[in-house]
Design an enzyme around this catalytic site. Structure first.
Site, PDB file in Angstrom:
ATOM      1  N   ARG A 141     -30.296  37.318  15.169  1.00  0.00           N
ATOM      2  CA  ARG A 141     -29.149  37.185  14.264  1.00  0.00           C
ATOM      3  C   ARG A 141     -29.521  36.521  12.933  1.00  0.00           C
ATOM      4  O   ARG A 141     -30.496  35.773  12.844  1.00  0.00           O
ATOM      5  CB  ARG A 141     -28.031  36.391  14.932  1.00  0.00           C
TER       6      ARG A 141
ATOM      7  N   ASP B 214     -28.498  18.697  15.688  1.00  0.00           N
ATOM      8  CA  ASP B 214     -29.880  18.982  16.068  1.00  0.00           C
ATOM      9  C   ASP B 214     -30.813  17.862  15.623  1.00  0.00           C
ATOM     10  O   ASP B 214     -31.767  17.519  16.330  1.00  0.00           O
ATOM     11  CB  ASP B 214     -30.338  20.304  15.450  1.00  0.00           C
TER      12      ASP B 214
ATOM     13  N   GLY C  22     -30.550  26.034  17.784  1.00  0.00           N
ATOM     14  CA  GLY C  22     -30.614  24.675  18.306  1.00  0.00           C
ATOM     15  C   GLY C  22     -31.995  24.148  18.617  1.00  0.00           C
ATOM     16  O   GLY C  22     -32.466  23.176  18.019  1.00  0.00           O
TER      17      GLY C  22
ATOM     18  N   ASN D  87     -34.463  24.069  15.670  1.00  0.00           N
ATOM     19  CA  ASN D  87     -34.203  22.942  14.768  1.00  0.00           C
ATOM     20  C   ASN D  87     -34.687  21.624  15.361  1.00  0.00           C
ATOM     21  O   ASN D  87     -35.234  20.767  14.653  1.00  0.00           O
ATOM     22  CB  ASN D  87     -32.712  22.854  14.456  1.00  0.00           C
TER      23      ASN D  87
ATOM     24  N   GLY E 228     -18.558  12.340  14.494  1.00  0.00           N
ATOM     25  CA  GLY E 228     -18.461  12.488  13.049  1.00  0.00           C
ATOM     26  C   GLY E 228     -18.495  11.151  12.334  1.00  0.00           C
ATOM     27  O   GLY E 228     -19.331  10.288  12.617  1.00  0.00           O
TER      28      GLY E 228
ATOM     29  N   ASP F  75     -31.650  31.401   9.290  1.00  0.00           N
ATOM     30  CA  ASP F  75     -30.603  30.660   8.593  1.00  0.00           C
ATOM     31  C   ASP F  75     -30.760  30.806   7.089  1.00  0.00           C
ATOM     32  O   ASP F  75     -31.742  30.332   6.508  1.00  0.00           O
ATOM     33  CB  ASP F  75     -30.659  29.171   8.961  1.00  0.00           C
TER      34      ASP F  75
END
Length: 321
Positions: A90, A254, A40, A43, A224, A14
């Site tokens: 990735r 996470d 995921g 973290n 949220g 990341d």
């Protein structure tokens, strides 16, 4: 404390950086570059350790970026079992635009995993002793959609609890086996039940119905700014997050999962574990980029939730998970 293992089939290096303004067709000069081991379950393991617990991470990595990922993760000091793959781990990237306060996230699909590679991760899990397994994140190409269902069977044979944070077909297939806990976002939950949700009461009823079906013993539904909803056979609770100045949503889910799982592993009541998760998810938004929650922020926000209990509905409760 009961043992926690995390599983990450699609980790990422990341990257995070800032620029004054994102512009097409021009070089966008960045500053304050940072790189973290992400994905995921990775973290979640980092959050568990940040909050004073211990976790063991099982993950896949390889290709040219693989050694870089491994080095970044080794620096965390977290115990790990690494499965080598041939394709490239990735890279994901987050760019914070200072002029607008907007955040741009670029998340690749991930490497193609061969059958012998994903089966190796199952073999590793079968050798480990744990009370909680957190399987979190997307499935990379090449991994069958029923992979987490197979994981659910493995966890059940061990008499452990599976905490699953994923979406789409992999989530649906796993729920056919039954899991201990899921943590969908509102959008993921709507996709799961096949209908839109217009109000919190509908969300609560749908979550309780899924619990009664036996698909999941616990559902922690994150919504949220509207907060989060807990549904189980023992407890029902809705919490609104303490007001904070949000800088980034990256890592909030996470952080929530890591904190709630740790609290459950420590033997805390399910309501308090849920509040600890809400506090960690809220704490994560205080940092820009790919940084996760900080322990001091989590403990401060948890104390606020315990003292004020904003948005709580304790019409059904139990002191045990």
């Amino acid at each position: 404390m009961k043992a926690i293992v995390t599983l990450t089939l699609n980790p990422a290096i990341d990257g995070a950086a800032e620029t004054e303004r994102v512009q097409p067709l021009r070089k966008n000069r960045t500053s304050n570059e940072r790189y973290y081991p992400g994905g995921g379950g990775i973290n979640v393991a980092r959050v568990v350790e940040e909050l004073g617990g211990k976790a063991t991470a099982v993950y896949l990595s390889g290709g040219v970026p693989g050694p870089l990922f491994d080095t970044l993760f080794e620096r965390t000091g977290i115990a790990a079992h690494h499965v080598r793959i041939e394709d490239n781990t990735r890279f994901s990237h987050v760019i914070f635009e200072r002029s607008t306060g907007l955040e741009y996230r670029f998340v690749p699909e991930g490497p193609r995993i061969q059958e012998r590679e994903w089966r190796s991760s199952l073999e590793v899990l079968d050798t480990l002793e744990f009370n909680f397994l957190v399987a979190s994140g997307s499935l990379p190409p090449g991994v069958p959609s029923d992979f987490y269902a197979t994981v659910a069977d493995l966890v059940a044979r061990k008499g452990a609890r599976l905490v699953l944070d994923t979406s789409g077909a992999p989530l649906q297939r796993a729920l056919e086996r039954g899991v201990f806990m899921i943590k969908p976002s509102l959008g993921e939950f709507e996709a799961l039940i096949g209908k839109s949700i217009s109000d919190p009461l509908t969300a609560e009823n749908e979550a309780q119905a899924l619990v009664r079906s036996g698909a999941a013993q616990v559902i922690a539904l994150t919504m949220g700014r509207a907060g989060a909803l807990l549904a189980s056979n023992e407890a029902r609770l809705k919490l609104a997050p303490p007001p904070v100045e949000a800088k980034s949503a990256v890592g909030a889910g996470d952080s929530f999962v890591g904190a709630m799982t740790l609290a459950l592993a420590q033997g805390r009541a399910i309501q308090d574990s849920f509040a600890f998760g809400v506090a960690a998810g809220t704490a994560a938004v205080l940092s820009v980029g790919t940084e996760l929650c900080k322990r001091a922020d989590v403990e401060r926000l948890h104390a606020v939730l315990k003292s004020h209990g904003p948005g709580a509905d304790k019409s059904r409760s139990s002191p045990t998970a």
